[in-house]
Design a protein around this motif. Sequence first.
Motif, PDB file in Angstrom:
ATOM      1  N   LEU A   1      16.715  -5.615 -10.103  1.00 47.06           N
ATOM      2  CA  LEU A   1      15.673  -5.069  -9.245  1.00 47.06           C
ATOM      3  C   LEU A   1      14.927  -6.259  -8.673  1.00 47.06           C
ATOM      4  N   LYS A   2      14.918  -6.338  -7.363  1.00 50.17           N
ATOM      5  CA  LYS A   2      14.213  -7.430  -6.709  1.00 50.17           C
ATOM      6  C   LYS A   2      13.006  -6.848  -5.981  1.00 50.17           C
ATOM      7  N   VAL A   3      11.872  -7.473  -6.180  1.00 49.31           N
ATOM      8  CA  VAL A   3      10.634  -7.020  -5.552  1.00 49.31           C
ATOM      9  C   VAL A   3      10.003  -8.217  -4.871  1.00 49.31           C
ATOM     10  N   SER A   4       9.707  -8.077  -3.592  1.00 48.61           N
ATOM     11  CA  SER A   4       9.013  -9.149  -2.882  1.00 48.61           C
ATOM     12  C   SER A   4       7.869  -8.531  -2.087  1.00 48.61           C
ATOM     13  N   THR A   5       6.820  -9.315  -1.909  1.00 50.36           N
ATOM     14  CA  THR A   5       5.653  -8.814  -1.179  1.00 50.36           C
ATOM     15  C   THR A   5       5.269  -9.797  -0.086  1.00 50.36           C
ATOM     16  N   ARG A   6       4.726  -9.243   0.973  1.00 52.06           N
ATOM     17  CA  ARG A   6       4.141 -10.076   2.030  1.00 52.06           C
ATOM     18  C   ARG A   6       2.919  -9.339   2.557  1.00 52.06           C
ATOM     19  N   SER A   7       1.839 -10.073   2.715  1.00 52.18           N
ATOM     20  CA  SER A   7       0.579  -9.470   3.149  1.00 52.18           C
ATOM     21  C   SER A   7       0.183  -9.983   4.517  1.00 52.18           C
ATOM     22  N   HIS A   8      -0.408  -9.079   5.300  1.00 52.61           N
ATOM     23  CA  HIS A   8      -0.877  -9.408   6.639  1.00 52.61           C
ATOM     24  C   HIS A   8      -2.107  -8.562   6.933  1.00 52.61           C
ATOM     25  N   ALA A   9      -3.206  -9.174   7.233  1.00 54.57           N
ATOM     26  CA  ALA A   9      -4.404  -8.505   7.743  1.00 54.57           C
ATOM     27  C   ALA A   9      -4.710  -7.164   7.083  1.00 54.57           C
ATOM     28  N   GLY A  10      -4.887  -7.167   5.765  1.00 50.75           N
ATOM     29  CA  GLY A  10      -5.314  -5.959   5.076  1.00 50.75           C
ATOM     30  C   GLY A  10      -4.216  -5.007   4.653  1.00 50.75           C
ATOM     31  N   HIS A  11      -2.967  -5.330   4.951  1.00 52.73           N
ATOM     32  CA  HIS A  11      -1.883  -4.486   4.453  1.00 52.73           C
ATOM     33  C   HIS A  11      -0.818  -5.356   3.809  1.00 52.73           C
TER      34      HIS A  11
END
Length: 129
Positions: free
Chosen positions: A15-25
């Motif tokens: 299971l691969k989980v990656s996150t990226r955030s931009h301007a409140g989301h």
Amino acid sequence: MTSGSRAASVPAVELKVSTRSHAGHTVVTIVGEIDLYTAPRLQAEFTRLLGQSQTMLVVLDMSAVEFCDSTGMNVLLSALKRLRERGGTLEVAAPRPAVRKILQVTGLDSVFVVHETMPEKLLTSESQG
């Protein structure tokens, strides 16, 4: 002999989980299967994400999730609850047919906002990060 180590061997499901955030989301991209064995990995990522940011909108990119059992759905519901307590929300994007069916059968398609594809506004904001 080595019977102790053999008893614990379970087919490895990544299971691969990656996150990226931009301007409140934040977009959380999940790849693989979410089940009893992999759900703790997803839970840990939600805990980390919610503990370090003020993100109010989390969108799960589930286009590469092949399977999600009740354990996985419970992790998603828990994250939704925690976000709502902070005034935020959790949305599901691009679920495959098997995942969409689970959402429909359990009634969770009316609990989560479910997008057929990744919302365009989130795709265009990726390059700005």
